[in-house]
Write an enzyme that holds these catalytic residues in place. Structure first.
Site, PDB file in Angstrom:
ATOM      1  N   ARG A  96       0.883  -1.180   0.000  1.00 43.14           N
ATOM      2  CA  ARG A  96       0.000   0.000   0.000  1.00 43.14           C
ATOM      3  C   ARG A  96       0.910   1.216   0.000  1.00 43.14           C
ATOM      4  NH1 ARG A  96      -5.398   1.246   3.475  1.00 43.14           N
ATOM      5  NH2 ARG A  96      -6.108  -0.204   1.889  1.00 43.14           N
ATOM      6  N   HIS A 123      -7.165   0.611  -6.637  1.00 44.70           N
ATOM      7  CA  HIS A 123      -7.433  -0.300  -5.516  1.00 44.70           C
ATOM      8  C   HIS A 123      -8.101  -1.569  -6.073  1.00 44.70           C
ATOM      9  CE1 HIS A 123      -7.674  -1.560  -1.505  1.00 44.70           C
ATOM     10  NE2 HIS A 123      -8.571  -0.749  -1.001  1.00 44.70           N
ATOM     11  N   GLN A 126     -10.113  -4.032  -3.852  1.00 46.22           N
ATOM     12  CA  GLN A 126     -11.430  -3.498  -3.490  1.00 46.22           C
ATOM     13  C   GLN A 126     -12.420  -3.768  -4.626  1.00 46.22           C
ATOM     14  OE1 GLN A 126     -12.339  -1.801  -0.475  1.00 46.22           O
ATOM     15  NE2 GLN A 126     -14.339  -2.279  -1.344  1.00 46.22           N
ATOM     16  N   ASP A 215     -17.265   7.111  -1.993  1.00 45.07           N
ATOM     17  CA  ASP A 215     -15.996   6.973  -1.265  1.00 45.07           C
ATOM     18  C   ASP A 215     -15.791   8.290  -0.511  1.00 45.07           C
ATOM     19  OD1 ASP A 215     -13.409   6.281  -0.434  1.00 45.07           O
ATOM     20  OD2 ASP A 215     -12.498   6.419  -2.426  1.00 45.07           O
ATOM     21  N   CYS A 255     -16.518   1.658   0.078  1.00 45.36           N
ATOM     22  CA  CYS A 255     -15.327   0.844   0.335  1.00 45.36           C
ATOM     23  C   CYS A 255     -14.909   0.891   1.797  1.00 45.36           C
ATOM     24  CB  CYS A 255     -14.187   1.314  -0.554  1.00 45.36           C
ATOM     25  SG  CYS A 255     -13.840   3.081  -0.374  1.00 45.36           S
ATOM     26  N   ARG A 283     -13.714  -8.633   1.002  1.00 44.11           N
ATOM     27  CA  ARG A 283     -12.292  -8.333   0.777  1.00 44.11           C
ATOM     28  C   ARG A 283     -11.429  -9.563   1.078  1.00 44.11           C
ATOM     29  NH1 ARG A 283     -10.259  -3.398   0.771  1.00 44.11           N
ATOM     30  NH2 ARG A 283      -8.441  -4.644   0.220  1.00 44.11           N
TER      31      ARG A 283
HETATM   32  N1   CP Z   1     -11.406  -0.344   1.920  1.00 38.10           N
HETATM   33  C1   CP Z   1     -10.152  -0.443   2.419  1.00 38.10           C
HETATM   34  O1   CP Z   1      -9.195  -0.660   1.691  1.00 38.10           O
HETATM   35  O2   CP Z   1     -10.061  -0.284   3.761  1.00 38.10           O
HETATM   36  P1   CP Z   1      -8.698  -0.121   4.570  1.00 38.10           P
HETATM   37  O3   CP Z   1      -8.108   1.216   4.164  1.00 38.10           O
HETATM   38  O4   CP Z   1      -9.097  -0.132   6.017  1.00 38.10           O
HETATM   39  O5   CP Z   1      -7.773  -1.231   4.211  1.00 38.10           O
HETATM   40  N1  NVA Z   2     -10.045   6.716  -1.480  1.00 37.60           N
HETATM   41  C1  NVA Z   2      -9.713   6.234  -0.150  1.00 37.60           C
HETATM   42  C2  NVA Z   2      -9.923   4.778  -0.088  1.00 37.60           C
HETATM   43  C3  NVA Z   2      -9.546   4.114   1.218  1.00 37.60           C
HETATM   44  C4  NVA Z   2      -9.732   2.629   1.177  1.00 37.60           C
HETATM   45  C5  NVA Z   2      -8.269   6.601   0.164  1.00 37.60           C
HETATM   46  O1  NVA Z   2      -7.427   6.490  -0.741  1.00 37.60           O
HETATM   47  O2  NVA Z   2      -7.989   7.004   1.281  1.00 37.60           O
END
Ligand code: CP
Ligand code: NVA
Length: 296
Positions: A96, A123, A126, A215, A255, A283
């Protein structure tokens, strides 16, 4: 050839369907027995970390979560050297990252699959979980369904609209004109034969929609733009009145994490149309399905 998943379009549509089918296996074979999977996080996570660690465990492997400050990507050593090092031990590397380019650099040197656990651009896990959720709710066939995306056309949205184009789901996006989907993704949706309409009017987008997805307005790494974003996105709040304009039986997706009172009303996300908890649960299936596909 080593396969990677930086975004959902690293799979072909038929490969994506294969991952979705594998994800449904509740008693998967132990394809990772005795092997490790490194999970590197430059940003916080609840769902992705938990689902990834458990998926690796359920496939017989050992997940090793590493916070960014423990490895110091491009600080203690380069992203390339982190990838080269981790690929000496692990069957795959999930990461990440703040900047999608870091993943691209890791792919260039890694001898094992690199899996995007969320970047500023995409993502894909997701999106796989989202499709599983819709498949399960709508009874398998997604083609011809319509989803309204309301809010920011960011990482989650980009992967989701591509996944929809790959599976025949129509998407109408309502975003502020200043935060529309990038042109390259719009063109790619068309190449997949997808139906994508963009508008700035949420009430138009949700007409006849079978699902509404939103989101957060301020994604991780965008905290400096908070004031501007909260103003720009205020008209894109998903409340009960907007849900009421969608098709009868329409469901709500997010999400997560969510900010009740900003992008979504509590009565919507906590109400009967909300699928956010099965969506979060999926997930785990998404990561299992992907690892099964990579290692079976
Ligand atoms: N939706 C998602 O990726 O959640 P987290 O940021 O908690 O991993
Ligand atoms: N768009 C959000 C998604 C988190 C899962 C972010 O990038 O923070």
């Amino acid at each position: 050839m080593t396969r990677h998943l930086l975004d959902i379009d690293d799979l072909t549509p038929s490969e994506l369907n294969a991952v979705l089918d594998l994800a449904a296996d509740e008693y998967p074979p132990h394809v990772l027995t005795g092997r490790g999977v490194a999970l590197v996080f430059q940003k916080p996570s609840a769902r992705t970390r938990s689902s990834s660690e458990l998926a690796v465990f359920q496939l017989g492997g050992h997940p090793l979560t590493i916070r960014a400050d423990e490895v110091g990507i491009d600080e203690r050593e380069s992203a390339e050297d982190v990838a080269r090092t981790l690929s000496q031990y692990h069957a795959a590397i999930g990461a990440r990252v703040l900047d999608h380019e870091v993943l691209v650099r890791m792919v260039a040197v890694s001898s094992v699959p690199i899996v995007n656990l969320l970047s500023d651009r995409a993502h894909p896990l997701q999106a796989i979980g989202d499709l599983l959720t819709l498949r399960s709710h709508w009874g398998g066939n997604l083609a011809g369904r319509r989803v309204a995306w309301v809010g920011d056309a960011n990482n989650v949205a980009r992967s989701f609209v591509l996944a929809c184009a790959m599976t025949g789901v129509d998407v109408v996006m309502a975003t502020p004109p200043s935060h529309r989907l990038d042109q390259a993704t719009v063109e790619e949706v068309a190449e997949f034969g997808g139906n994508l309409v963009q508008t700035s009017v949420p009430e138009e987008a949700v007409k006849e929609a079978d699902a509404i997805y939103t989101d957060v307005w301020v994604s991780m790494g965008q905290e400096g733009e908070s004031v501007e974003r909260l103003v720009a996105f205020a008209p894109y709040h998903v409340g009960a009145s907007l849900m009421g304009l969608a098709a009868p039986g329409a469901v709500f997706l997010h999400c997560l994490p969510a900010h009740r009172g900003e992008e979504v009303a509590a009565e919507v996300i906590d109400g009967p149309a909300s699928l956010v908890w099965p969506q979060a649960a999926n997930r785990l299936r998404a990561m299992r399905g992907l690892l099964l596909w990579l290692f079976s």
